[in-house]
Write a protein that holds these residues in place. Structure first.
Motif, mmCIF file in Angstrom:
data_model
loop_
_atom_site.group_PDB
_atom_site.id
_atom_site.type_symbol
_atom_site.label_atom_id
_atom_site.label_comp_id
_atom_site.label_asym_id
_atom_site.label_seq_id
_atom_site.Cartn_x
_atom_site.Cartn_y
_atom_site.Cartn_z
ATOM 1 N N PHE A 128 21.862 30.176 31.635
ATOM 2 C CA PHE A 128 21.954 29.632 30.264
ATOM 3 C C PHE A 128 23.288 30.611 29.889
ATOM 4 C CE2 PHE A 128 17.507 29.852 31.192
ATOM 5 C CZ PHE A 128 17.305 28.693 30.801
ATOM 6 N N LYS A 155 26.440 29.538 23.261
ATOM 7 C CA LYS A 155 26.139 28.317 22.817
ATOM 8 C C LYS A 155 24.500 27.873 22.722
ATOM 9 C CE LYS A 155 30.464 26.706 25.058
ATOM 10 N NZ LYS A 155 31.028 25.927 26.101
ATOM 11 N N ASP A 156 23.717 28.795 23.311
ATOM 12 C CA ASP A 156 22.286 28.249 23.489
ATOM 13 C C ASP A 156 21.545 29.584 23.581
ATOM 14 O OD1 ASP A 156 20.073 26.956 24.261
ATOM 15 O OD2 ASP A 156 20.593 26.813 26.498
ATOM 16 N N THR A 182 17.519 26.787 26.301
ATOM 17 C CA THR A 182 17.105 25.383 26.341
ATOM 18 C C THR A 182 17.580 24.352 27.423
ATOM 19 O OG1 THR A 182 18.139 24.446 24.537
ATOM 20 C CG2 THR A 182 15.850 25.319 24.102
ATOM 21 N N ASN A 183 19.106 24.902 27.803
ATOM 22 C CA ASN A 183 19.974 23.919 28.538
ATOM 23 C C ASN A 183 20.339 24.736 29.855
ATOM 24 O OD1 ASN A 183 21.628 21.757 29.299
ATOM 25 N ND2 ASN A 183 23.300 22.837 28.291
#
Length: 70
Positions: free
Chosen positions: A29, A33-34, A38-39
């Motif tokens: 991850f 940005k996250d 979750t991404n």
């Protein structure tokens, strides 16, 4: 660090998580940005994943009272 059968490793803005520890697949991850993780961007960043795995393996120390499940 290793916690509750998974490994987590910060590398700059990156965070790599491997579950189960030692044998599991690594998720990656970009925390810049996250923050909610979750991404999973591991597939798009194989070099960072490879670096994280090497660092996790180097840091892992076997203990006779704490066996890793294979």
């Amino acid at each position: 660090y290793t916690l509750s059968l998974h490994d987590a490793l910060p590398i700059g803005n990156w965070k790599a998580i491997r579950e189960p520890m030692v044998t599991g697949k690594v998720e990656l991850f970009d925390l810049s940005k996250d923050l909610g993780e979750t991404n999973n961007i591991a597939e798009a960043n194989p070099g960072i994943v490879k670096q994280a795995i090497a660092m996790m393996e180097e840091a892992h120390v076997e203990h006779p009272n704490w066996k890793v499940r294979q």
